[in-house]
Design a protein around this motif. Structure first.
Motif, PDB file in Angstrom:
ATOM      1  N   ASP A  78       3.992  13.741  -3.362  1.00  0.00           N
ATOM      2  CA  ASP A  78       2.596  14.189  -3.458  1.00  0.00           C
ATOM      3  C   ASP A  78       1.606  13.017  -3.414  1.00  0.00           C
ATOM      4  O   ASP A  78       0.404  13.216  -3.525  1.00  0.00           O
ATOM      5  N   ALA A  79       2.081  11.800  -3.196  1.00  0.00           N
ATOM      6  CA  ALA A  79       1.197  10.634  -3.078  1.00  0.00           C
ATOM      7  C   ALA A  79       0.404  10.721  -1.769  1.00  0.00           C
ATOM      8  O   ALA A  79       0.889  11.242  -0.770  1.00  0.00           O
ATOM      9  N   SER A  80      -0.799  10.202  -1.799  1.00  0.00           N
ATOM     10  CA  SER A  80      -1.667  10.246  -0.614  1.00  0.00           C
ATOM     11  C   SER A  80      -1.630   8.912   0.134  1.00  0.00           C
ATOM     12  O   SER A  80      -1.109   7.914  -0.367  1.00  0.00           O
ATOM     13  N   TYR A  81      -2.226   8.912   1.316  1.00  0.00           N
ATOM     14  CA  TYR A  81      -2.315   7.677   2.078  1.00  0.00           C
ATOM     15  C   TYR A  81      -3.187   6.661   1.337  1.00  0.00           C
ATOM     16  O   TYR A  81      -2.922   5.460   1.375  1.00  0.00           O
ATOM     17  N   ASP A  82      -4.205   7.147   0.639  1.00  0.00           N
ATOM     18  CA  ASP A  82      -5.050   6.259  -0.173  1.00  0.00           C
ATOM     19  C   ASP A  82      -4.244   5.579  -1.275  1.00  0.00           C
ATOM     20  O   ASP A  82      -4.474   4.404  -1.579  1.00  0.00           O
ATOM     21  N   ASP A  83      -3.295   6.295  -1.876  1.00  0.00           N
ATOM     22  CA  ASP A  83      -2.426   5.694  -2.900  1.00  0.00           C
ATOM     23  C   ASP A  83      -1.642   4.520  -2.298  1.00  0.00           C
ATOM     24  O   ASP A  83      -1.504   3.466  -2.921  1.00  0.00           O
ATOM     25  N   TYR A  84      -1.141   4.733  -1.099  1.00  0.00           N
ATOM     26  CA  TYR A  84      -0.386   3.703  -0.386  1.00  0.00           C
ATOM     27  C   TYR A  84      -1.258   2.472  -0.130  1.00  0.00           C
ATOM     28  O   TYR A  84      -0.878   1.335  -0.448  1.00  0.00           O
ATOM     29  N   LEU A  85      -2.455   2.697   0.420  1.00  0.00           N
ATOM     30  CA  LEU A  85      -3.364   1.584   0.714  1.00  0.00           C
ATOM     31  C   LEU A  85      -3.813   0.878  -0.556  1.00  0.00           C
ATOM     32  O   LEU A  85      -3.894  -0.358  -0.588  1.00  0.00           O
ATOM     33  N   ASN A  86      -4.104   1.642  -1.606  1.00  0.00           N
ATOM     34  CA  ASN A  86      -4.538   1.043  -2.868  1.00  0.00           C
ATOM     35  C   ASN A  86      -3.462   0.130  -3.441  1.00  0.00           C
ATOM     36  O   ASN A  86      -3.770  -0.923  -3.997  1.00  0.00           O
ATOM     37  N   TYR A  87      -2.207   0.519  -3.306  1.00  0.00           N
ATOM     38  CA  TYR A  87      -1.122  -0.326  -3.796  1.00  0.00           C
ATOM     39  C   TYR A  87      -1.148  -1.680  -3.063  1.00  0.00           C
ATOM     40  O   TYR A  87      -1.052  -2.736  -3.694  1.00  0.00           O
ATOM     41  N   LEU A  88      -1.282  -1.624  -1.740  1.00  0.00           N
ATOM     42  CA  LEU A  88      -1.300  -2.858  -0.951  1.00  0.00           C
ATOM     43  C   LEU A  88      -2.488  -3.745  -1.326  1.00  0.00           C
ATOM     44  O   LEU A  88      -2.340  -4.953  -1.503  1.00  0.00           O
ATOM     45  N   VAL A  89      -3.659  -3.150  -1.469  1.00  0.00           N
ATOM     46  CA  VAL A  89      -4.869  -3.906  -1.799  1.00  0.00           C
ATOM     47  C   VAL A  89      -4.764  -4.520  -3.193  1.00  0.00           C
ATOM     48  O   VAL A  89      -5.138  -5.679  -3.406  1.00  0.00           O
ATOM     49  N   ASN A  90      -4.219  -3.762  -4.143  1.00  0.00           N
ATOM     50  CA  ASN A  90      -4.130  -4.235  -5.522  1.00  0.00           C
ATOM     51  C   ASN A  90      -3.118  -5.367  -5.717  1.00  0.00           C
ATOM     52  O   ASN A  90      -3.097  -6.006  -6.766  1.00  0.00           O
ATOM     53  N   LEU A  91      -2.288  -5.620  -4.712  1.00  0.00           N
ATOM     54  CA  LEU A  91      -1.374  -6.751  -4.786  1.00  0.00           C
ATOM     55  C   LEU A  91      -2.135  -8.075  -4.742  1.00  0.00           C
ATOM     56  O   LEU A  91      -1.654  -9.084  -5.223  1.00  0.00           O
TER      57      LEU A  91
END
Length: 148
Positions: free
Chosen positions: A46-59
């Motif tokens: 149920d994760a969204s594409y925004d969740d995916y991008l946010n993970y990358l950015v928050n690194l």
């Protein structure tokens, strides 16, 4: 030029779970100790594409990663009003322009080893900033191989 970085068995196992078992929406990989590509984290279905991008950015702006995403979108065939739901896996190499040169070289030279280990990927994407990783940009790349 190959980097000598190996792909761990865990990467293959998790890939099969997203490809056949549909257990995850995405998987993020990192290069551990400059030697092995390994799983860093996963996203629930149920994760969204925004969740995916946010993970990358928050690194952080200096961190590179690889990610597999199970991308769903609507496809409309030419001459019909009906649309069908399509699903494709893509493999992204995320190396921001702000990352250190050594890290970018390691990730880019190891990308082929990862690609060869994962059969059944629909698209390969290399992103250096949020514009290249945006939903709209990825959607355009996914649709570019659709039949009309």
């Amino acid at each position: 030029m190959a980097s000598g970085v190996q792909v761990s068995d865990t990467v293959i196992e998790y890939f099969q779970q997203i490809k056949k078992g549909k257990m995850y929406r995405y998987i993020i990989f990192h290069i551990k100790d400059d030697k092995v590509i390994d799983v860093e984290t996963t996203g629930d279905r149920d994760a969204s594409y925004d969740d995916y991008l946010n993970y990358l950015v928050n690194l952080g702006p200096e961190q590179c990663r690889y990610g597999i995403y199970d991308f769903e979108y609507d496809h409309q065939c030419q001459g019909t009003t009906d649309s069908t739901r399509k699903q494709k896996l893509f493999l992204m190499s995320w190396c921001p322009d702000t990352a250190k040169i050594k890290k970018k070289m390691l990730y880019s030279s190891s990308f082929d080893a990862l690609k060869q280990s994962l059969e059944g990927i629909g698209k390969y994407i290399q992103a250096t900033d949020m514009a290249e990783a945006s939903y709209e940009c990825v959607l355009d790349k996914m649709r570019s191989t659709d039949r009309t």
